[in-house]
Write a protein that holds these residues in place. Structure first.
Motif, PDB file in Angstrom:
ATOM      1  N   GLY B 225       0.800  -1.219   0.000  1.00 47.60           N
ATOM      2  CA  GLY B 225       0.000   0.000   0.000  1.00 47.60           C
ATOM      3  C   GLY B 225       0.832   1.268   0.000  1.00 47.60           C
ATOM      4  O   GLY B 225       1.945   1.296  -0.537  1.00 47.60           O
ATOM      5  N   PRO B 226       0.305   2.338   0.620  1.00 39.07           N
ATOM      6  CA  PRO B 226       0.940   3.659   0.534  1.00 39.07           C
ATOM      7  C   PRO B 226       2.374   3.718   1.056  1.00 39.07           C
ATOM      8  O   PRO B 226       3.176   4.506   0.539  1.00 39.07           O
ATOM      9  CB  PRO B 226       0.023   4.538   1.390  1.00 39.07           C
ATOM     10  CG  PRO B 226      -1.304   3.857   1.360  1.00 39.07           C
ATOM     11  CD  PRO B 226      -1.009   2.395   1.287  1.00 39.07           C
ATOM     12  N   ASP B 229       4.421   2.450  -1.688  1.00 38.96           N
ATOM     13  CA  ASP B 229       4.433   3.461  -2.759  1.00 38.96           C
ATOM     14  C   ASP B 229       5.458   4.553  -2.463  1.00 38.96           C
ATOM     15  O   ASP B 229       6.080   5.101  -3.384  1.00 38.96           O
ATOM     16  CB  ASP B 229       3.055   4.125  -2.895  1.00 38.96           C
ATOM     17  CG  ASP B 229       1.962   3.141  -3.287  1.00 38.96           C
ATOM     18  OD1 ASP B 229       2.291   2.031  -3.748  1.00 38.96           O
ATOM     19  OD2 ASP B 229       0.772   3.478  -3.122  1.00 38.96           O
ATOM     20  N   TRP B 232       9.129   3.211  -3.008  1.00 37.70           N
ATOM     21  CA  TRP B 232       9.460   2.755  -4.363  1.00 37.70           C
ATOM     22  C   TRP B 232      10.298   3.736  -5.191  1.00 37.70           C
ATOM     23  O   TRP B 232      11.310   3.350  -5.796  1.00 37.70           O
ATOM     24  CB  TRP B 232       8.164   2.420  -5.101  1.00 37.70           C
ATOM     25  CG  TRP B 232       8.310   1.271  -6.033  1.00 37.70           C
ATOM     26  CD1 TRP B 232       8.445   1.344  -7.400  1.00 37.70           C
ATOM     27  CD2 TRP B 232       8.343  -0.119  -5.697  1.00 37.70           C
ATOM     28  NE1 TRP B 232       8.548   0.076  -7.920  1.00 37.70           N
ATOM     29  CE2 TRP B 232       8.491  -0.841  -6.889  1.00 37.70           C
ATOM     30  CE3 TRP B 232       8.266  -0.820  -4.490  1.00 37.70           C
ATOM     31  CZ2 TRP B 232       8.564  -2.230  -6.934  1.00 37.70           C
ATOM     32  CZ3 TRP B 232       8.335  -2.206  -4.526  1.00 37.70           C
ATOM     33  CH2 TRP B 232       8.484  -2.888  -5.728  1.00 37.70           C
ATOM     34  N   VAL B 255     -10.232  -5.653  -5.553  1.00 39.09           N
ATOM     35  CA  VAL B 255      -8.817  -5.729  -5.909  1.00 39.09           C
ATOM     36  C   VAL B 255      -8.177  -4.361  -5.642  1.00 39.09           C
ATOM     37  O   VAL B 255      -8.597  -3.358  -6.205  1.00 39.09           O
ATOM     38  CB  VAL B 255      -8.653  -6.091  -7.399  1.00 39.09           C
ATOM     39  CG1 VAL B 255      -7.173  -6.090  -7.779  1.00 39.09           C
ATOM     40  CG2 VAL B 255      -9.260  -7.451  -7.684  1.00 39.09           C
ATOM     41  N   PRO B 256      -7.190  -4.314  -4.746  1.00 41.84           N
ATOM     42  CA  PRO B 256      -6.589  -3.012  -4.445  1.00 41.84           C
ATOM     43  C   PRO B 256      -5.799  -2.489  -5.649  1.00 41.84           C
ATOM     44  O   PRO B 256      -5.151  -3.266  -6.359  1.00 41.84           O
ATOM     45  CB  PRO B 256      -5.640  -3.312  -3.283  1.00 41.84           C
ATOM     46  CG  PRO B 256      -5.749  -4.753  -2.979  1.00 41.84           C
ATOM     47  CD  PRO B 256      -6.586  -5.415  -4.001  1.00 41.84           C
ATOM     48  N   THR B 257      -5.886  -1.189  -5.864  1.00 44.73           N
ATOM     49  CA  THR B 257      -5.122  -0.586  -6.954  1.00 44.73           C
ATOM     50  C   THR B 257      -4.148   0.432  -6.379  1.00 44.73           C
ATOM     51  O   THR B 257      -4.289   0.891  -5.247  1.00 44.73           O
ATOM     52  CB  THR B 257      -6.042   0.112  -7.972  1.00 44.73           C
ATOM     53  OG1 THR B 257      -6.784   1.113  -7.284  1.00 44.73           O
ATOM     54  CG2 THR B 257      -6.995  -0.874  -8.618  1.00 44.73           C
ATOM     55  N   GLY B 258      -3.179   0.786  -7.196  1.00 39.63           N
ATOM     56  CA  GLY B 258      -2.175   1.757  -6.776  1.00 39.63           C
ATOM     57  C   GLY B 258      -1.295   2.080  -7.958  1.00 39.63           C
ATOM     58  O   GLY B 258      -1.514   1.566  -9.055  1.00 39.63           O
ATOM     59  N   PRO B 259      -0.311   2.941  -7.733  1.00 39.40           N
ATOM     60  CA  PRO B 259       0.588   3.310  -8.833  1.00 39.40           C
ATOM     61  C   PRO B 259       1.276   2.072  -9.411  1.00 39.40           C
ATOM     62  O   PRO B 259       1.703   1.193  -8.663  1.00 39.40           O
ATOM     63  CB  PRO B 259       1.615   4.234  -8.176  1.00 39.40           C
ATOM     64  CG  PRO B 259       1.317   4.279  -6.725  1.00 39.40           C
ATOM     65  CD  PRO B 259       0.025   3.601  -6.464  1.00 39.40           C
ATOM     66  N   ARG B 260       1.375   2.022 -10.709  1.00 38.82           N
ATOM     67  CA  ARG B 260       2.089   0.903 -11.339  1.00 38.82           C
ATOM     68  C   ARG B 260       3.578   1.020 -11.016  1.00 38.82           C
ATOM     69  O   ARG B 260       4.140   2.097 -11.057  1.00 38.82           O
ATOM     70  CB  ARG B 260       1.842   0.925 -12.843  1.00 38.82           C
ATOM     71  CG  ARG B 260       0.404   0.530 -13.188  1.00 38.82           C
ATOM     72  CD  ARG B 260       0.260   0.289 -14.675  1.00 38.82           C
ATOM     73  NE  ARG B 260      -1.094  -0.100 -15.043  1.00 38.82           N
ATOM     74  CZ  ARG B 260      -1.553  -1.353 -14.991  1.00 38.82           C
ATOM     75  NH1 ARG B 260      -0.751  -2.327 -14.584  1.00 38.82           N
ATOM     76  NH2 ARG B 260      -2.779  -1.620 -15.344  1.00 38.82           N
ATOM     77  N   LEU B 262       6.296  -1.228 -12.139  1.00 36.86           N
ATOM     78  CA  LEU B 262       7.338  -1.996 -12.837  1.00 36.86           C
ATOM     79  C   LEU B 262       8.334  -1.115 -13.592  1.00 36.86           C
ATOM     80  O   LEU B 262       9.492  -1.487 -13.739  1.00 36.86           O
ATOM     81  CB  LEU B 262       6.710  -3.038 -13.774  1.00 36.86           C
ATOM     82  CG  LEU B 262       5.817  -4.075 -13.077  1.00 36.86           C
ATOM     83  CD1 LEU B 262       5.391  -5.160 -14.065  1.00 36.86           C
ATOM     84  CD2 LEU B 262       6.517  -4.722 -11.897  1.00 36.86           C
ATOM     85  N   LEU B 265      11.526  -0.501 -11.954  1.00 39.20           N
ATOM     86  CA  LEU B 265      12.461  -1.626 -11.861  1.00 39.20           C
ATOM     87  C   LEU B 265      13.437  -1.646 -13.030  1.00 39.20           C
ATOM     88  O   LEU B 265      14.555  -2.141 -12.897  1.00 39.20           O
ATOM     89  CB  LEU B 265      11.704  -2.956 -11.796  1.00 39.20           C
ATOM     90  CG  LEU B 265      10.703  -3.098 -10.658  1.00 39.20           C
ATOM     91  CD1 LEU B 265      10.142  -4.510 -10.642  1.00 39.20           C
ATOM     92  CD2 LEU B 265      11.344  -2.759  -9.324  1.00 39.20           C
TER      93      LEU B 265
END
Lengths: 338, 338
Positions: B225-226, B229, B232, B255-260, B262, B265
């Motif tokens: 979660g936050p 975020d 990251w 379904v929890p959502t949040g900033p993508r 990948l 990475l």
């Protein structure tokens, strides 16, 4: 004095880039200094990662400055040499400019042997994209015989190599792509076991599940977004995800959001890893040798999508985001020896 | 016939669990068969992962059936033995039931030596949570001296061990937690270099950035979660993320959502890996030995938060989602030898 043309960054795009972001200018042809050569561009590469360099944000590649010429991989011919290593007429490749001519340090160029095949392959299957697919698959996704491997943007320059390397490793390979022509190419010519046209699928997750009845052991991700969301729930225990690109997100103007993905990693003990081909500089030769051998043995196929004329370079670039290219997208700028 | 009490799953929670999801029932005390022992529970563990078992979904741990007794790690005393390995009065630990008494196969139990320290530690710092922190940090997050390591839920049973193991590896350690009391414990007693009270912070990312001026080399994630975020964007090149838990998401009904996540990475070539302590069964002894030694040398501190009385076990569990516990959350069920 002889002249040449360059494409410069006219302005930074907001969302999807347009031709207005590019400026074609005519300048004096530069003169090589000691240790330098003047290269005439034969082919210029356009690549998705360039979208990042149009942004005013620090990332792995420096942002371009507005008003400056942009960089690009090119294959060219030496037309004037002030360096011991290269003679006039030699074919070379390197990261030069969106330009008809550019000066480069001899150290920054690699020789291209025209007798081994079309010189344009030095920008595709035997260049940065091919080597990206090679190391990303073998080193990061790391498939074993019998495993199921999914490759997104599988008909692109990187994905088509990645998928075939997975097949050659003995894995079952499933690709995603955005047209029937691409799907046919993947299954009929490249030996993919299945391919999914994501543009013609209502339920992507169901389509991937159907194509991967034993789940997904490795995922080579070029696109991110909904395709990656569809693959994620199918990751098997000890799955690997090689994050190569996220082209579906590059034109977003706000922080893209989507389903949170980390819980699945606990359950599956999966590893997700980003990589850059630049980190494999010291092993470049090893990849080239393997890829050349596979091509000669007819085990590795490739395609190029060539836009003719330097003035059309921005269109070739913009087409990447429409998914227009099968295989490597190139701009043909000039003929050898002209 | 002697009786005992069990907590059973009365119904599956939607969102946050409540006491209504639990049923306290009195049943006949079970009789051990050959090779089995009857164990009287001294301490029962409640753990965040149990939330997953209340769902009707296949995950790494089997879902519990409505109407059945639930499993829990316990420390208990053998009150009747039909097995060669254990005698009456022996203290043991294992994955038994939310129950005052339960029968177990001798093979499923480990002996606990009461002379080495409080027997309750077999459910905390010297049990599953401690060993989770130990292997997750050393094997997955893999800190080096001088690196910056962030641990979320750092004052919990797992995070407090993970963070101290990072400190003992020579890393700079930053923790997040949800009260001033926890923050003080982290910095004053556990040797964290900095700690962030996420409940008192308007801009989490700025707070993490301030605490991590050289970026984040490893992140041990218990919460998702936050907080995740916020960490990251600070991941350094070659960073590692050990995904241990996502407690902030366990009670979500959609379904929890949040900033993508990948794209980051690729730029950082970071590795994100989920893990389960169950995969380290064969190395359990190695971890116990190290952790015991650290405790004896006063290099590893721990706390337990004990709720008294078996009838209060659901409250102890529910408190985990309110962040009430400092260190390991336990339920004290009975005294030894009574």
């Amino acid at each position: 004095m002889a002249e040449t043309r360059q494409w410069r960054l006219a302005s930074r795009p907001t969302g999807e880039p347009t031709r207005e972001n590019f400026d074609l200018v005519t300048v004096d042809r530069p003169e090589p200094g000691p240790g330098e050569v003047l290269v005439k561009t034969l082919y210029q590469s356009v690549d998705p990662y360039m979208r990042g360099r149009m942004r005013d944000e620090e990332s792995y590649a420096e942002p371009w400055d507005v008003g400056d010429p942009m960089q690009a991989g090119i294959v060219g011919e030496v037309v004037q040499s002030e360096a011991d290593d290269f003679d006039e007429g030699d074919v070379v490749t390197g990261n030069l400019l969106w330009a008809e001519h550019a000066v480069a340090d001899a150290d920054e160029l690699r020789p291209v042997n025209p007798e081994l095949g079309p010189v344009s392959t030095a920008l595709g299957v035997l260049g940065m994209p091919g080597i990206t697919g090679y190391f990303g698959m073998l080193d990061v996704a790391d498939p074993s015989p019998g495993e199921t491997v999914v490759v997104s943007a599988a008909a692109g320059a990187v994905g088509s190599v990645a998928g075939q390397i997975a097949r050659l490793s003995g894995a079952r390979v499933v690709g995603t792509a955005g047209s029937e022509e691409k799907i046919d190419w993947l299954t009929d010519e490249l030996g993919f076991d299945a391919a999914i046209n994501y543009k013609e699928t209502d339920d992507l997750e169901a389509a991937v599940a159907e194509a991967c009845p034993d789940g997904v052991d490795a995922y080579f991700d070029n696109v991110g977004g909904p395709i990656t969301d569809a693959v994620w729930p199918l990751l098997n225990v000890d799955a690997r995800v090689a994050v190569c690109g996220q082209i579906s997100l590059y034109n977003e103007t706000e922080v893209p959001t989507g389903p949170r993905k980390l819980s699945k990693l606990i359950e599956s003990r999966a590893r997700v890893e980003g990589f850059l081909v630049g980190d494999y500089q010291s092993r470049w030769g090893e990849a080239l040798e393997s890829l050349s051998e596979f091509i000669q043995q007819d085990d590795l196929h490739y395609r190029e999508n060539v836009v003719d004329g330097f003035e059309n370079a921005p269109d070739a670039f913009l087409g990447l985001f429409e998914g227009e290219n099968i295989g490597k997208q190139l701009v043909k700028v000039a003929e050898r020896g002209e």
